[in-house]
Design a protein around this motif. Structure first.
Motif, PDB file in Angstrom:
ATOM      1  N   VAL A  58     -83.109 -71.463 -41.873  1.00  0.00           N
ATOM      2  CA  VAL A  58     -82.205 -70.606 -41.091  1.00  0.00           C
ATOM      3  C   VAL A  58     -81.990 -69.271 -41.783  1.00  0.00           C
ATOM      4  O   VAL A  58     -82.032 -68.209 -41.151  1.00  0.00           O
ATOM      5  CB  VAL A  58     -80.837 -71.301 -40.881  1.00  0.00           C
ATOM      6  N   VAL A  59     -81.753 -69.319 -43.085  1.00  0.00           N
ATOM      7  CA  VAL A  59     -81.508 -68.089 -43.839  1.00  0.00           C
ATOM      8  C   VAL A  59     -82.710 -67.150 -43.744  1.00  0.00           C
ATOM      9  O   VAL A  59     -82.554 -65.939 -43.531  1.00  0.00           O
ATOM     10  CB  VAL A  59     -81.189 -68.411 -45.312  1.00  0.00           C
ATOM     11  N   LEU A  60     -83.905 -67.695 -43.885  1.00  0.00           N
ATOM     12  CA  LEU A  60     -85.102 -66.866 -43.793  1.00  0.00           C
ATOM     13  C   LEU A  60     -85.304 -66.338 -42.373  1.00  0.00           C
ATOM     14  O   LEU A  60     -85.676 -65.171 -42.172  1.00  0.00           O
ATOM     15  CB  LEU A  60     -86.331 -67.659 -44.240  1.00  0.00           C
ATOM     16  N   TYR A  61     -85.063 -67.190 -41.390  1.00  0.00           N
ATOM     17  CA  TYR A  61     -85.279 -66.786 -39.992  1.00  0.00           C
ATOM     18  C   TYR A  61     -84.311 -65.683 -39.586  1.00  0.00           C
ATOM     19  O   TYR A  61     -84.681 -64.742 -38.885  1.00  0.00           O
ATOM     20  CB  TYR A  61     -85.110 -68.001 -39.073  1.00  0.00           C
ATOM     21  N   PHE A  62     -83.058 -65.796 -40.041  1.00  0.00           N
ATOM     22  CA  PHE A  62     -82.033 -64.814 -39.679  1.00  0.00           C
ATOM     23  C   PHE A  62     -81.706 -63.875 -40.847  1.00  0.00           C
ATOM     24  O   PHE A  62     -80.599 -63.345 -40.914  1.00  0.00           O
ATOM     25  CB  PHE A  62     -80.747 -65.532 -39.244  1.00  0.00           C
ATOM     26  N   TRP A  63     -82.662 -63.672 -41.744  1.00  0.00           N
ATOM     27  CA  TRP A  63     -82.379 -62.919 -42.962  1.00  0.00           C
ATOM     28  C   TRP A  63     -81.819 -61.521 -42.671  1.00  0.00           C
ATOM     29  O   TRP A  63     -80.842 -61.096 -43.283  1.00  0.00           O
ATOM     30  CB  TRP A  63     -83.628 -62.806 -43.822  1.00  0.00           C
ATOM     31  N   LYS A  64     -82.417 -60.821 -41.748  1.00  0.00           N
ATOM     32  CA  LYS A  64     -81.946 -59.467 -41.436  1.00  0.00           C
ATOM     33  C   LYS A  64     -80.516 -59.488 -40.890  1.00  0.00           C
ATOM     34  O   LYS A  64     -79.688 -58.662 -41.268  1.00  0.00           O
ATOM     35  CB  LYS A  64     -82.887 -58.796 -40.440  1.00  0.00           C
ATOM     36  N   ASP A  65     -80.235 -60.429 -40.009  1.00  0.00           N
ATOM     37  CA  ASP A  65     -78.891 -60.541 -39.447  1.00  0.00           C
ATOM     38  C   ASP A  65     -77.875 -60.898 -40.536  1.00  0.00           C
ATOM     39  O   ASP A  65     -76.788 -60.325 -40.600  1.00  0.00           O
ATOM     40  CB  ASP A  65     -78.855 -61.612 -38.350  1.00  0.00           C
ATOM     41  N   ILE A  66     -78.239 -61.866 -41.377  1.00  0.00           N
ATOM     42  CA  ILE A  66     -77.325 -62.316 -42.431  1.00  0.00           C
ATOM     43  C   ILE A  66     -77.047 -61.187 -43.420  1.00  0.00           C
ATOM     44  O   ILE A  66     -75.895 -60.964 -43.826  1.00  0.00           O
ATOM     45  CB  ILE A  66     -77.906 -63.542 -43.160  1.00  0.00           C
ATOM     46  N   ALA A  67     -78.099 -60.475 -43.813  1.00  0.00           N
ATOM     47  CA  ALA A  67     -77.928 -59.371 -44.761  1.00  0.00           C
ATOM     48  C   ALA A  67     -77.044 -58.281 -44.152  1.00  0.00           C
ATOM     49  O   ALA A  67     -76.162 -57.724 -44.827  1.00  0.00           O
ATOM     50  CB  ALA A  67     -79.289 -58.797 -45.147  1.00  0.00           C
ATOM     51  N   ARG A  68     -77.268 -57.971 -42.885  1.00  0.00           N
ATOM     52  CA  ARG A  68     -76.474 -56.935 -42.219  1.00  0.00           C
ATOM     53  C   ARG A  68     -75.004 -57.341 -42.139  1.00  0.00           C
ATOM     54  O   ARG A  68     -74.110 -56.514 -42.396  1.00  0.00           O
ATOM     55  CB  ARG A  68     -77.033 -56.693 -40.816  1.00  0.00           C
ATOM     56  N   ILE A  69     -74.757 -58.589 -41.798  1.00  0.00           N
ATOM     57  CA  ILE A  69     -73.381 -59.087 -41.708  1.00  0.00           C
ATOM     58  C   ILE A  69     -72.710 -59.076 -43.078  1.00  0.00           C
ATOM     59  O   ILE A  69     -71.549 -58.674 -43.216  1.00  0.00           O
ATOM     60  CB  ILE A  69     -73.375 -60.513 -41.116  1.00  0.00           C
ATOM     61  N   ALA A  70     -73.449 -59.526 -44.105  1.00  0.00           N
ATOM     62  CA  ALA A  70     -72.886 -59.571 -45.460  1.00  0.00           C
ATOM     63  C   ALA A  70     -72.523 -58.176 -45.957  1.00  0.00           C
ATOM     64  O   ALA A  70     -71.440 -57.968 -46.530  1.00  0.00           O
ATOM     65  CB  ALA A  70     -73.882 -60.230 -46.415  1.00  0.00           C
ATOM     66  N   VAL A  71     -73.413 -57.220 -45.737  1.00  0.00           N
ATOM     67  CA  VAL A  71     -73.152 -55.838 -46.176  1.00  0.00           C
ATOM     68  C   VAL A  71     -71.954 -55.266 -45.435  1.00  0.00           C
ATOM     69  O   VAL A  71     -71.072 -54.634 -46.039  1.00  0.00           O
ATOM     70  CB  VAL A  71     -74.398 -54.952 -45.954  1.00  0.00           C
ATOM     71  N   LEU A 195     -75.357 -70.045 -37.779  1.00  0.00           N
ATOM     72  CA  LEU A 195     -74.659 -69.362 -38.873  1.00  0.00           C
ATOM     73  C   LEU A 195     -73.569 -70.245 -39.474  1.00  0.00           C
ATOM     74  O   LEU A 195     -73.388 -70.278 -40.693  1.00  0.00           O
ATOM     75  CB  LEU A 195     -74.060 -68.048 -38.367  1.00  0.00           C
ATOM     76  N   LEU A 196     -72.849 -70.976 -38.626  1.00  0.00           N
ATOM     77  CA  LEU A 196     -71.803 -71.875 -39.130  1.00  0.00           C
ATOM     78  C   LEU A 196     -72.393 -73.031 -39.943  1.00  0.00           C
ATOM     79  O   LEU A 196     -71.715 -73.596 -40.807  1.00  0.00           O
ATOM     80  CB  LEU A 196     -70.987 -72.439 -37.964  1.00  0.00           C
ATOM     81  N   GLY A 197     -73.633 -73.359 -39.670  1.00  0.00           N
ATOM     82  CA  GLY A 197     -74.257 -74.466 -40.374  1.00  0.00           C
ATOM     83  C   GLY A 197     -74.615 -74.146 -41.822  1.00  0.00           C
ATOM     84  O   GLY A 197     -74.738 -75.056 -42.639  1.00  0.00           O
ATOM     85  N   ILE A 198     -74.776 -72.868 -42.143  1.00  0.00           N
ATOM     86  CA  ILE A 198     -75.217 -72.498 -43.492  1.00  0.00           C
ATOM     87  C   ILE A 198     -74.218 -72.931 -44.564  1.00  0.00           C
ATOM     88  O   ILE A 198     -74.575 -73.696 -45.475  1.00  0.00           O
ATOM     89  CB  ILE A 198     -75.510 -70.985 -43.572  1.00  0.00           C
ATOM     90  N   PRO A 199     -72.943 -72.497 -44.503  1.00  0.00           N
ATOM     91  CA  PRO A 199     -71.995 -72.936 -45.545  1.00  0.00           C
ATOM     92  C   PRO A 199     -71.764 -74.443 -45.526  1.00  0.00           C
ATOM     93  O   PRO A 199     -71.671 -75.076 -46.583  1.00  0.00           O
ATOM     94  CB  PRO A 199     -70.704 -72.179 -45.185  1.00  0.00           C
TER      95      PRO A 199
END
Length: 275
Positions: A58-71, A195-199
């Motif tokens: 999931v992290v790899l598939y949504f990497w761009k989204d996750i990075a954008r949200i984190a920043v 996204l909720l599944g990651i943590p």
């Protein structure tokens, strides 16, 4: 546990983690079929740890989204000017939606790894939650995209996610259904479910790692199962997002009911035992 056992369970985990059919339920059933003790803490730990492979997918598939949200989230913490941005709010939504399952999972850890490992629970949850999924599809308006998600949506989905601690309900099935009831469209509900599944799943995997390593599983089968689950899960994510864009999740509900009925018959006739 043999290498072949770990490969089979890794495939099952990768296929079912993000489909609303309950990966834990399927892992419990398949573990039983392989002759493993499903109430053994090391087997419970193994099934939790290999979920990390699916989460890495999931992290790899949504990497761009996750990075954008984190920043955006970090930037909003430092500068109030950015706190109105959607990505900053999404960061908070993921955090808020993840808190309930962390608390409930810790408090109910003995129940989860003990009595709830019975296949009777799995069968009942598979069948029972199927009706909730059908209701979510038929009652939910499915009119709001991801950009219109709210704090309440995230909190409700996070609270309902706690029910997935019962094997057979399905974490994705619970969160997607909650999202549909809240009026989110299928793609929006599915993406926030990912996204909720990651943590949640990373936390469970880390917590259960000690039991998996110190029991009868071993490091090599654990590593193999995790890698296999990652490979299969990555393909499953892409497929599910394409599927929900055009199809109802009711098809998964029908499959769950059928599997649950078969499981009840096997248990009732003593073809298999519950634990």
């Amino acid at each position: 546990m043999t290498i072949w056992d770990s490969i089979i369970l890794g495939i099952v985990e990768g296929l079912t983690e993000f489909l609303p059919v309950s990966s834990t339920g399927h892992l419990t059933i398949v573990s039983k079929m392989l002759g493993l003790k499903i109430d053994d803490p090391s087997i419970t730990g193994f099934t939790a740890v290999i979920q990390v492979g699916a989460i890495v997918a999931v992290v790899l598939y949504f990497w761009k989204d996750i990075a954008r949200i984190a920043v955006a989230w970090v930037r909003g913490l430092a500068n109030p000017e950015y706190r109105g941005e959607f990505d900053h709010r999404m960061g908070w939504y993921v955090i808020v939606g993840s808190v309930p399952i962390v608390i409930v999972g810790f408090l109910a850890r003995d129940l989860i790894s003990g009595p709830l490992r019975s296949l009777w629970w799995v069968a009942g949850a598979l069948i029972g939650w199927s009706f909730v999924m059908v209701a979510a599809e038929r009652i939910g308006t499915k009119e709001r995209p991801l950009t219109r998600i709210t704090f309440v949506d995230a909190l409700v989905m996070g609270l309902v996610q706690c029910l997935a601690l019962i094997p057979g309900i399905s974490r994705s099935g619970a969160t997607i259904s909650a999202g549909l009831f809240r009026g989110l469209d299928r793609v929006a509900a599915t993406r926030i479910s990912f996204l909720l599944g990651i943590p949640a799943l990373v936390g469970a995997g880390v917590y259960e790692l000690k039991d998996a390593l110190h029991g009868n599983v071993g490091a090599v089968p654990l590593l193999v199962g995790t890698v296999v689950s990652f490979i299969v899960a990555y393909a499953s994510i892409a497929w599910l997002l394409r599927f929900v864009a055009k199809h109802t999740i009711e098809v998964f509900a029908f499959y769950r009911v059928l599997l649950g009925i078969v499981l009840v018959i096997l248990l009732a006739t003593s073809t298999i035992t519950a634990t």
